[in-house]
Design a protein around this motif. Structure first.
Motif, PDB file in Angstrom:
ATOM      1  N   SER A   1      37.666  -1.036  20.380  1.00 30.96           N
ATOM      2  CA  SER A   1      38.859  -1.437  21.127  1.00 30.96           C
ATOM      3  C   SER A   1      40.134  -0.936  20.456  1.00 30.96           C
ATOM      4  CB  SER A   1      38.909  -2.966  21.254  1.00 30.96           C
ATOM      5  OG  SER A   1      37.793  -3.465  21.955  1.00 30.96           O
ATOM      6  N   VAL A   2      40.202  -1.054  19.141  1.00 35.91           N
ATOM      7  CA  VAL A   2      41.381  -0.589  18.407  1.00 35.91           C
ATOM      8  C   VAL A   2      41.474   0.930  18.464  1.00 35.91           C
ATOM      9  CG1 VAL A   2      42.433  -0.435  16.115  1.00 35.91           C
ATOM     10  CG2 VAL A   2      41.457  -2.607  16.896  1.00 35.91           C
ATOM     11  N   HIS A   3      40.348   1.595  18.254  1.00 38.19           N
ATOM     12  CA  HIS A   3      40.346   3.055  18.236  1.00 38.19           C
ATOM     13  C   HIS A   3      40.691   3.629  19.608  1.00 38.19           C
ATOM     14  CE1 HIS A   3      38.766   7.179  17.721  1.00 38.19           C
ATOM     15  NE2 HIS A   3      39.028   6.986  16.453  1.00 38.19           N
ATOM     16  N   ALA A   4      40.325   2.932  20.669  1.00 37.65           N
ATOM     17  CA  ALA A   4      40.648   3.409  22.013  1.00 37.65           C
ATOM     18  C   ALA A   4      42.152   3.506  22.224  1.00 37.65           C
ATOM     19  CB  ALA A   4      40.032   2.475  23.054  1.00 37.65           C
ATOM     20  N   LEU A   5      42.915   2.731  21.474  1.00 36.98           N
ATOM     21  CA  LEU A   5      44.366   2.748  21.607  1.00 36.98           C
ATOM     22  C   LEU A   5      45.045   3.675  20.609  1.00 36.98           C
ATOM     23  CD1 LEU A   5      45.001  -1.057  22.149  1.00 36.98           C
ATOM     24  CD2 LEU A   5      45.508   0.758  23.776  1.00 36.98           C
ATOM     25  N   LEU A   6      44.588   3.660  19.369  1.00 37.39           N
ATOM     26  CA  LEU A   6      45.321   4.325  18.293  1.00 37.39           C
ATOM     27  C   LEU A   6      44.593   5.503  17.677  1.00 37.39           C
ATOM     28  CD1 LEU A   6      46.632   1.157  16.401  1.00 37.39           C
ATOM     29  CD2 LEU A   6      47.867   2.563  18.053  1.00 37.39           C
TER      30      LEU A   6
ATOM     31  N   VAL B   1      40.549   1.486  29.475  1.00 43.72           N
ATOM     32  CA  VAL B   1      40.983   1.907  28.141  1.00 43.72           C
ATOM     33  C   VAL B   1      39.807   1.904  27.165  1.00 43.72           C
ATOM     34  CG1 VAL B   1      42.533   1.419  26.205  1.00 43.72           C
ATOM     35  CG2 VAL B   1      43.328   1.077  28.562  1.00 43.72           C
ATOM     36  N   CYS B   2      39.117   0.765  27.063  1.00 44.93           N
ATOM     37  CA  CYS B   2      38.033   0.651  26.074  1.00 44.93           C
ATOM     38  C   CYS B   2      36.729   1.291  26.548  1.00 44.93           C
ATOM     39  CB  CYS B   2      37.789  -0.817  25.743  1.00 44.93           C
ATOM     40  SG  CYS B   2      39.198  -1.653  25.007  1.00 44.93           S
ATOM     41  N   ARG B   3      36.379   1.066  27.793  1.00 43.45           N
ATOM     42  CA  ARG B   3      35.079   1.551  28.271  1.00 43.45           C
ATOM     43  C   ARG B   3      34.916   3.063  28.142  1.00 43.45           C
ATOM     44  NH1 ARG B   3      33.134   0.078  34.306  1.00 43.45           N
ATOM     45  NH2 ARG B   3      34.892   1.450  34.792  1.00 43.45           N
ATOM     46  N   PRO B   4      35.925   3.896  28.474  1.00 44.11           N
ATOM     47  CA  PRO B   4      35.736   5.341  28.288  1.00 44.11           C
ATOM     48  C   PRO B   4      35.459   5.731  26.835  1.00 44.11           C
ATOM     49  CG  PRO B   4      37.620   4.911  29.708  1.00 44.11           C
ATOM     50  CD  PRO B   4      37.209   3.594  29.136  1.00 44.11           C
ATOM     51  N   GLU B   5      36.081   5.016  25.890  1.00 43.39           N
ATOM     52  CA  GLU B   5      35.829   5.299  24.476  1.00 43.39           C
ATOM     53  C   GLU B   5      34.383   4.982  24.113  1.00 43.39           C
ATOM     54  OE1 GLU B   5      38.253   6.257  20.809  1.00 43.39           O
ATOM     55  OE2 GLU B   5      38.363   6.618  22.950  1.00 43.39           O
TER      56      GLU B   5
ATOM     57  N   THR C   1      25.896   7.627  40.061  1.00 40.74           N
ATOM     58  CA  THR C   1      26.413   8.100  38.779  1.00 40.74           C
ATOM     59  C   THR C   1      25.799   7.312  37.637  1.00 40.74           C
ATOM     60  OG1 THR C   1      28.528   8.724  39.778  1.00 40.74           O
ATOM     61  CG2 THR C   1      28.492   8.435  37.393  1.00 40.74           C
ATOM     62  N   ILE C   2      25.383   8.017  36.599  1.00 38.64           N
ATOM     63  CA  ILE C   2      25.053   7.381  35.328  1.00 38.64           C
ATOM     64  C   ILE C   2      25.911   8.049  34.257  1.00 38.64           C
ATOM     65  CG2 ILE C   2      22.729   6.611  35.919  1.00 38.64           C
ATOM     66  CD1 ILE C   2      21.632   9.058  34.506  1.00 38.64           C
ATOM     67  N   GLU C   3      26.255   7.274  33.249  1.00 41.93           N
ATOM     68  CA  GLU C   3      27.254   7.735  32.293  1.00 41.93           C
ATOM     69  C   GLU C   3      26.677   8.497  31.112  1.00 41.93           C
ATOM     70  OE1 GLU C   3      30.318   7.848  32.715  1.00 41.93           O
ATOM     71  OE2 GLU C   3      30.459   6.640  34.529  1.00 41.93           O
ATOM     72  N   LEU C   4      25.358   8.590  31.022  1.00 39.17           N
ATOM     73  CA  LEU C   4      24.770   9.323  29.901  1.00 39.17           C
ATOM     74  C   LEU C   4      23.538  10.086  30.358  1.00 39.17           C
ATOM     75  CD1 LEU C   4      24.318  10.100  26.953  1.00 39.17           C
ATOM     76  CD2 LEU C   4      23.227   7.879  26.593  1.00 39.17           C
ATOM     77  N   ALA C   5      23.584  11.380  30.178  1.00 38.51           N
ATOM     78  CA  ALA C   5      22.416  12.224  30.396  1.00 38.51           C
ATOM     79  C   ALA C   5      22.386  13.247  29.271  1.00 38.51           C
ATOM     80  CB  ALA C   5      22.483  12.923  31.753  1.00 38.51           C
TER      81      ALA C   5
ATOM     82  N   ARG D   1      26.983  -0.427  29.429  1.00 35.93           N
ATOM     83  CA  ARG D   1      27.760  -1.609  29.823  1.00 35.93           C
ATOM     84  C   ARG D   1      28.665  -1.995  28.664  1.00 35.93           C
ATOM     85  NH1 ARG D   1      28.889  -4.690  34.523  1.00 35.93           N
ATOM     86  NH2 ARG D   1      28.844  -6.913  34.083  1.00 35.93           N
ATOM     87  N   TRP D   2      29.959  -1.993  28.900  1.00 33.13           N
ATOM     88  CA  TRP D   2      30.910  -2.363  27.859  1.00 33.13           C
ATOM     89  C   TRP D   2      31.283  -3.836  27.990  1.00 33.13           C
ATOM     90  CZ3 TRP D   2      33.082  -1.730  23.375  1.00 33.13           C
ATOM     91  CH2 TRP D   2      34.311  -2.312  23.094  1.00 33.13           C
ATOM     92  N   LYS D   3      31.296  -4.529  26.886  1.00 33.78           N
ATOM     93  CA  LYS D   3      31.776  -5.905  26.736  1.00 33.78           C
ATOM     94  C   LYS D   3      30.818  -6.946  27.298  1.00 33.78           C
ATOM     95  CE  LYS D   3      35.741  -8.978  27.442  1.00 33.78           C
ATOM     96  NZ  LYS D   3      37.095  -9.119  28.029  1.00 33.78           N
TER      97      LYS D   3
END
Length: 323
Positions: free
Chosen positions: A21-26, A178-182, A215-219, A234-236
């Motif tokens: 979460s922190v890294h996704a911002l900074l 913000v967080c999920r794409p990271e 759509t799947i997010e990892l292949a 799945r995030w969070k």
């Protein structure tokens, strides 16, 4: 190979979800981290930290994020730029998708997207099933935060009178955009530790029966362009069994290749962990950030000869076998 993982670890936050979460911002920029005060050390402290540092007018990052696009471009964004970046913030977009959402002509996007890429705002991620239509993805952390959180209510954020109310209205966008794409990017990087993987991407598969795109997010793909692993992320929140069923459905749409299945989430339903499929792996955030037993910081992942599932050995994935 593990640049993002090492960057997240360098932030110095022990809890994996909080670190992402922190890294996704900074990111891991020391100058930005120096402005950020005491970083949250647990997930429950993230919300208050984000409000204080990014969403209150006296915070150090609100105006940095608000002007991020203008600073990157060297000029104020016009309507076409705003609409394009706002669309890409919500999810990666193909050029066809962007034409449908923004109404821009193909010729206009052919000029605009490389311009935004050169400014460091977006990147083109590979689309193995349609190489001519890459997934355009937001690549600038402050710009992503601006369109995810600030743009719609910027004057209100700047006044600071109803910050808590605005946060209650929009905090889901922080986790989702913000967080999920990271987290997705970290999962794809982790999957590249498989020696057979030449590339990892998201993938969109046509479903003729329902006339939809799945759509799947990892292949993960080998050098011959064949899928060797497919994953749902799945995030969070807890991953439910329905997501695993959907992953298997997409696998069948791809011709049912011999591929491992990854369920990547902080928590999963018991039905997933009890699934007897020997090619199913359950991966948590801590495992995505874990180095190999003999791996030092910034060293590449390695696996001994004969290791059938090197990823599970290196990062502690769970696998279940019948008998």
């Amino acid at each position: 190979m593990n640049e993002l993982r090492e960057s997240i670890l360098s932030v110095g936050v022990a809890d994996p979800e909080t670190a992402v979460s922190v890294h996704a911002l900074l990111g891991s920029d020391p100058d930005l981290l120096a402005l950020a005060g005491d970083l949250p050390q647990r997930r429950s402290a993230v919300d208050a930290w984000v409000k204080t540092m990014f969403l209150r007018p006296e915070g150090p990052f609100l105006e940095i994020a608000a002007s991020a696009v203008e600073d990157a471009l060297g000029e104020a964004p016009d309507k076409a730029v705003d609409e394009t970046l706002a669309a890409i913030t919500t999810r990666p977009r193909t050029p066809y998708d962007l034409r449908a959402v923004t109404g821009l002509a193909e010729a206009d996007l052919d000029v605009l997207l490389p311009h935004l890429e050169a400014a460091g705002l977006v990147r083109a991620d590979a689309n193995p099933l349609d190489p001519e239509a890459p997934f355009w993805t937001m690549d600038h952390r402050f710009a992503r935060f601006h369109y995810a959180m600030l743009a719609e209510h910027l004057p209100r954020w700047r006044r600071g009178y109803i910050t808590d109310k605005l946060w209650r209205m929009t905090h889901a966008r922080y986790d989702r955009y913000v967080c999920r794409p990271e987290f997705h990017r970290l999962a794809r990087e982790w999957a590249l530790n498989d020696p057979a993987a030449a590339q990892t991407t998201r993938v969109t598969v046509p479903d003729p029966r329902f006339r939809q795109l799945r759509t799947i997010e990892l292949a993960a793909w080998n050098a011959a362009g064949e899928p060797i692993a497919l994953g749902t992320i799945r995030w969070k929140f807890q991953m439910v069994e329905r997501q695993l069923k959907r992953l298997r459905y997409v696998k069948r749409l791809l011709g049912d290749p011999k591929a491992r299945l990854y369920c990547i989430a902080p928590r999963v339903e018991a039905a997933i962990t009890a699934d007897p499929d020997p090619d199913l792996f359950v991966i948590g955030p801590a495992q995505l950030l874990r180095r190999g037993a003999n791996e030092s910081a910034n060293a590449p992942e390695t696996a001994p000869n004969g290791d059938l599932h090197p990823i599970s050995r290196l990062v502690g994935a769970q696998t279940r076998r019948v008998g």
